[in-house]
Motif scaffolding. Structure first.
Motif, PDB file in Angstrom:
ATOM      1  N   ASP A 371      50.685  41.634  27.073  1.00 45.95           N
ATOM      2  CA  ASP A 371      50.426  42.802  27.913  1.00 45.95           C
ATOM      3  C   ASP A 371      49.780  42.354  29.217  1.00 45.95           C
ATOM      4  OD1 ASP A 371      51.402  44.614  26.044  1.00 45.95           O
ATOM      5  OD2 ASP A 371      49.464  44.756  25.027  1.00 45.95           O
ATOM      6  N   CYS A 372      50.191  42.992  30.284  1.00 46.24           N
ATOM      7  CA  CYS A 372      49.704  42.628  31.613  1.00 46.24           C
ATOM      8  C   CYS A 372      48.629  43.622  32.051  1.00 46.24           C
ATOM      9  CB  CYS A 372      50.880  42.656  32.587  1.00 46.24           C
ATOM     10  SG  CYS A 372      50.576  41.788  34.115  1.00 46.24           S
ATOM     11  N   PRO A 373      47.525  43.188  32.639  1.00 41.54           N
ATOM     12  CA  PRO A 373      46.568  44.146  33.185  1.00 41.54           C
ATOM     13  C   PRO A 373      47.177  44.887  34.360  1.00 41.54           C
ATOM     14  CG  PRO A 373      46.031  41.925  33.894  1.00 41.54           C
ATOM     15  CD  PRO A 373      47.137  41.791  32.892  1.00 41.54           C
ATOM     16  N   ALA A 374      46.536  45.941  34.785  1.00 37.77           N
ATOM     17  CA  ALA A 374      47.032  46.703  35.934  1.00 37.77           C
ATOM     18  C   ALA A 374      46.975  45.851  37.195  1.00 37.77           C
ATOM     19  CB  ALA A 374      46.197  47.970  36.118  1.00 37.77           C
ATOM     20  N   PRO A 375      47.952  45.991  38.069  1.00 34.16           N
ATOM     21  CA  PRO A 375      47.879  45.256  39.339  1.00 34.16           C
ATOM     22  C   PRO A 375      46.726  45.774  40.184  1.00 34.16           C
ATOM     23  CG  PRO A 375      49.678  46.842  39.404  1.00 34.16           C
ATOM     24  CD  PRO A 375      49.155  46.851  38.001  1.00 34.16           C
ATOM     25  N   ILE A 376      46.151  44.897  40.963  1.00 30.26           N
ATOM     26  CA  ILE A 376      45.072  45.321  41.852  1.00 30.26           C
ATOM     27  C   ILE A 376      45.662  45.854  43.149  1.00 30.26           C
ATOM     28  CG2 ILE A 376      43.450  43.661  40.869  1.00 30.26           C
ATOM     29  CD1 ILE A 376      43.915  41.936  43.379  1.00 30.26           C
ATOM     30  N   THR A 377      44.858  46.576  43.877  1.00 32.18           N
ATOM     31  CA  THR A 377      45.214  47.025  45.222  1.00 32.18           C
ATOM     32  C   THR A 377      44.068  46.659  46.153  1.00 32.18           C
ATOM     33  OG1 THR A 377      44.269  49.212  44.820  1.00 32.18           O
ATOM     34  CG2 THR A 377      46.629  48.936  44.404  1.00 32.18           C
ATOM     35  N   GLY A 378      44.378  46.488  47.408  1.00 26.93           N
ATOM     36  CA  GLY A 378      43.339  46.151  48.375  1.00 26.93           C
ATOM     37  C   GLY A 378      42.954  44.685  48.299  1.00 26.93           C
ATOM     38  N   ASN A 379      41.779  44.377  48.807  1.00 24.16           N
ATOM     39  CA  ASN A 379      41.298  43.002  48.943  1.00 24.16           C
ATOM     40  C   ASN A 379      40.885  42.457  47.572  1.00 24.16           C
ATOM     41  OD1 ASN A 379      40.051  40.590  49.585  1.00 24.16           O
ATOM     42  ND2 ASN A 379      38.872  41.426  51.282  1.00 24.16           N
ATOM     43  N   ALA A 380      41.592  41.448  47.089  1.00 22.84           N
ATOM     44  CA  ALA A 380      41.291  40.893  45.766  1.00 22.84           C
ATOM     45  C   ALA A 380      39.888  40.306  45.695  1.00 22.84           C
ATOM     46  CB  ALA A 380      42.315  39.818  45.416  1.00 22.84           C
ATOM     47  N   TYR A 381      39.365  39.832  46.835  1.00 23.81           N
ATOM     48  CA  TYR A 381      38.028  39.242  46.826  1.00 23.81           C
ATOM     49  C   TYR A 381      36.949  40.283  46.533  1.00 23.81           C
ATOM     50  CZ  TYR A 381      40.514  35.431  49.201  1.00 23.81           C
ATOM     51  OH  TYR A 381      41.408  34.433  49.534  1.00 23.81           O
ATOM     52  N   ASP A 382      37.269  41.558  46.723  1.00 24.48           N
ATOM     53  CA  ASP A 382      36.294  42.627  46.476  1.00 24.48           C
ATOM     54  C   ASP A 382      36.335  43.147  45.040  1.00 24.48           C
ATOM     55  OD1 ASP A 382      35.478  42.474  49.111  1.00 24.48           O
ATOM     56  OD2 ASP A 382      36.808  44.094  49.791  1.00 24.48           O
ATOM     57  N   HIS A 383      37.281  42.653  44.242  1.00 28.22           N
ATOM     58  CA  HIS A 383      37.420  43.137  42.870  1.00 28.22           C
ATOM     59  C   HIS A 383      36.584  42.295  41.902  1.00 28.22           C
ATOM     60  CE1 HIS A 383      40.838  46.090  43.080  1.00 28.22           C
ATOM     61  NE2 HIS A 383      40.938  45.530  44.279  1.00 28.22           N
ATOM     62  N   ASP A 384      36.162  42.915  40.830  1.00 29.15           N
ATOM     63  CA  ASP A 384      35.390  42.231  39.794  1.00 29.15           C
ATOM     64  C   ASP A 384      36.360  41.565  38.822  1.00 29.15           C
ATOM     65  OD1 ASP A 384      33.386  41.318  38.163  1.00 29.15           O
ATOM     66  OD2 ASP A 384      33.106  43.231  37.127  1.00 29.15           O
ATOM     67  N   LEU A 385      36.914  40.428  39.233  1.00 28.19           N
ATOM     68  CA  LEU A 385      37.918  39.711  38.448  1.00 28.19           C
ATOM     69  C   LEU A 385      37.299  38.489  37.789  1.00 28.19           C
ATOM     70  CD1 LEU A 385      40.809  39.677  41.095  1.00 28.19           C
ATOM     71  CD2 LEU A 385      40.657  41.169  39.091  1.00 28.19           C
ATOM     72  N   GLN A 386      37.895  38.070  36.672  1.00 30.56           N
ATOM     73  CA  GLN A 386      37.555  36.765  36.139  1.00 30.56           C
ATOM     74  C   GLN A 386      37.864  35.726  37.212  1.00 30.56           C
ATOM     75  OE1 GLN A 386      39.865  35.560  32.725  1.00 30.56           O
ATOM     76  NE2 GLN A 386      38.864  33.570  32.551  1.00 30.56           N
ATOM     77  N   GLN A 387      36.969  34.766  37.404  1.00 29.02           N
ATOM     78  CA  GLN A 387      37.112  33.798  38.477  1.00 29.02           C
ATOM     79  C   GLN A 387      37.736  32.499  37.984  1.00 29.02           C
ATOM     80  OE1 GLN A 387      35.941  34.509  41.999  1.00 29.02           O
ATOM     81  NE2 GLN A 387      36.452  36.385  40.848  1.00 29.02           N
ATOM     82  N   LEU A 388      38.460  31.852  38.877  1.00 31.23           N
ATOM     83  CA  LEU A 388      38.923  30.501  38.612  1.00 31.23           C
ATOM     84  C   LEU A 388      37.720  29.576  38.449  1.00 31.23           C
ATOM     85  CD1 LEU A 388      41.654  30.240  41.403  1.00 31.23           C
ATOM     86  CD2 LEU A 388      42.084  30.503  38.959  1.00 31.23           C
ATOM     87  N   PRO A 389      37.857  28.483  37.709  1.00 30.29           N
ATOM     88  CA  PRO A 389      36.774  27.503  37.683  1.00 30.29           C
ATOM     89  C   PRO A 389      36.384  27.109  39.109  1.00 30.29           C
ATOM     90  CG  PRO A 389      38.452  26.924  36.078  1.00 30.29           C
ATOM     91  CD  PRO A 389      39.008  28.071  36.882  1.00 30.29           C
ATOM     92  N   GLY A 390      35.095  27.154  39.397  1.00 30.04           N
ATOM     93  CA  GLY A 390      34.646  26.928  40.763  1.00 30.04           C
ATOM     94  C   GLY A 390      34.341  25.488  41.098  1.00 30.04           C
ATOM     95  N   THR A 391      34.385  24.615  40.090  1.00 27.96           N
ATOM     96  CA  THR A 391      34.100  23.203  40.320  1.00 27.96           C
ATOM     97  C   THR A 391      35.162  22.352  39.648  1.00 27.96           C
ATOM     98  OG1 THR A 391      32.759  22.928  38.310  1.00 27.96           O
ATOM     99  CG2 THR A 391      31.616  23.670  40.327  1.00 27.96           C
ATOM    100  N   TRP A 392      35.265  21.135  40.111  1.00 31.35           N
ATOM    101  CA  TRP A 392      36.207  20.171  39.529  1.00 31.35           C
ATOM    102  C   TRP A 392      35.852  19.901  38.067  1.00 31.35           C
ATOM    103  CZ3 TRP A 392      36.662  14.464  41.609  1.00 31.35           C
ATOM    104  CH2 TRP A 392      37.921  13.952  41.310  1.00 31.35           C
ATOM    105  N   ALA A 393      34.563  19.689  37.793  1.00 34.85           N
ATOM    106  CA  ALA A 393      34.131  19.426  36.419  1.00 34.85           C
ATOM    107  C   ALA A 393      34.445  20.605  35.505  1.00 34.85           C
ATOM    108  CB  ALA A 393      32.634  19.114  36.391  1.00 34.85           C
ATOM    109  N   GLY A 394      34.234  21.818  36.007  1.00 36.38           N
ATOM    110  CA  GLY A 394      34.543  23.001  35.216  1.00 36.38           C
ATOM    111  C   GLY A 394      36.020  23.127  34.925  1.00 36.38           C
TER     112      GLY A 394
END
Length: 444
Positions: A371-394
């Protein structure tokens, strides 16, 4: 051999295969031994495809001293011979991939990893259609630690401002692009539109879609080699480094794909703008695998400087229609061309591993009817989304733990890549910023 017979001026050949970082590893061979290469192949140690970014052996790798550093067998790909237009002497290039001496595919070879994913598609009666968009910078790196836009070969002037979709910026480097397109034609790389991008000296070229993901990945790998080689003929660097400049956007390698069924129908097309349930299953698969796949989409220390908010590169795990702030975008198009654009990979990726990761994740989603979540609208950076790993080690840790990665890639390749990246992570900490740029500018 037809190509060599048509080009008697070619006296030497390069044979080359991609290592895990996408670096070409190979040999120089006199052209008179071409028959033997085609029929018998050549040999490299298995460890050569598992070297770190400096070209050093991975410490404690079971492929090296523990096993006696044995040879694998390198055989020509379907591509055959092609020219190397960036060299002064007429030279032929023969792309290779690795097998065991008994003919079995070697699991540590990136191209074999993509072929493995394609076997899954063939078994399901499906054919992916793949295209890539590659961004790169032209950079004057003549002074160590100092990067700037090179002077135009045409006018001798430097353009220091961002000129998005500027004909003037393209025309300033017309001689470079003319040679580049001539090289693409000679190497059978389907280069389409070129544009100037959002940062000074940054450009993007689209490679046409085709129903052969192995060739699409070959094209991207060869295209990167060609850009770097032609640029050096003009005295500057052509760099796919993810983020060479702190203050400007980085380089991406966006991948578009659709999937055809056995009758040649696009399974993402249901006659509507929304696309079919199969499209949403594929998107869901890509989203689920994205944390674990990030190491392949951002494989180097510098890669994580690109994945920051408001820099035209995704940070959150989401999808949207016609929205370039999202990690996955469904472009507007005629419904028959309904497709997915994956915007997470950087320009510094290994194309074979990236294409394999995306297509493998999409097929996982289709097979699991996710199942796919609902598509977002507007600026994705403003949404409360699960984030990609922010570091190389992560990202390394997420790659190691991800069930989807274990479904897509053989365990041998996973273990090799983890050892390689952990060694790089350790030694990169010793480098200054200038040394980091010097390392990545040409290698990735």
């Amino acid at each position: 051999m037809d190509w060599l017979r048509e080009h008697p001026e070619v006296k030497t050949i390069r044979v080359a295969a991609s290592d895990l970082n996408g670096v070409a590893r190979g040999k120089r061979v006199p052209a008179r031994f071409a028959d033997k290469l085609l029929t018998e192949g050549t040999k490299f140690p298995y460890s050569v495809l598992n070297m770190d970014i400096w070209g050093e052996d991975v410490e404690d790798s079971p492929l090296v001293f523990q096993a006696g550093d044995p040879d694998g067998l390198l055989m020509p790909t379907e591509r055959g011979f092609m020219p190397m237009p960036w060299l002064d002497a007429p030279t032929g290039l023969l792309p290779l991939w690795m097998f065991h001496p008994d003919g079995r595919p070697y699991d540590g070879c990136p191209r074999q990893a993509l072929a493995r994913v394609m076997d899954r598609y063939k078994a399901a009666g499906l054919t992916p259609v793949v295209a890539t968009e590659l961004e790169f910078f032209l950079i004057d790196d003549s002074k160590f630690g100092e990067l700037q836009v090179p002077p135009s070969p045409r006018s001798g002037k430097r353009r220091t401002g961002a000129e998005t979709l500027s004909l003037r910026a393209l025309d300033a480097f017309d001689r470079f692009f003319t040679q580049l397109y001539d090289g693409c034609e000679a190497m059978d790389i389907p280069a389409d539109t070129a544009i100037s991008e959002a940062a000074p000296g940054q450009f993007e070229i689209n490679l046409m879609h085709q129903p052969d993901p192995l060739k699409a990945a070959d094209d991207a790998w060869l295209f990167k080699m060609l850009v770097k080689g032609i640029a050096r003929r003009f005295g500057f660097a052509g760099s796919f480094m993810a983020k060479p400049y702190d203050v400007f956007n980085g380089n991406g390698m966006h991948m578009h794909f659709s999937i055809l069924d056995a009758e040649g129908n696009n399974i993402f097309d249901d006659g509507t703008e929304a696309g079919s349930p199969m499209l949403r299953h594929a998107v869901a698969g890509c989203l689920r695998a994205m944390p674990g796949s990030t190491l392949l989409f951002a494989p180097h220390e510098n890669s994580y400087d690109r994945l920051v908010p408001n820099a035209h590169a995704p940070t959150g795990i989401g999808w949207a229609y016609e929205n370039r702030t999202s990690a996955i975008r469904i472009p507007s198009s005629h419904h028959k061309a309904r497709r997915i654009e994956h915007r997470t990979p950087g320009g510094d990726v290994n194309p074979y591993l990236t294409v394999a990761a995306i297509l493998g994740a999409a097929l996982n989603g289709i097979e699991d009817r996710l199942d796919c979540p609902a598509p977002i609208t507007g600026n994705a950076y403003d949404h409360d989304l699960q984030q990609l790993p922010g570091t190389w080690a992560g990202a390394i840790d997420c790659f190691e733990k991800c069930p989807d990665i274990r479904c897509i890639f053989p365990q041998h390749l996973i273990e090799n890549l983890l050892m390689t990246k952990r060694q790089e992570l350790h030694y990169m900490a010793e480098l200054s910023d200038a040394e980091t740029i010097e390392l990545y500018l040409d290698t990735v």
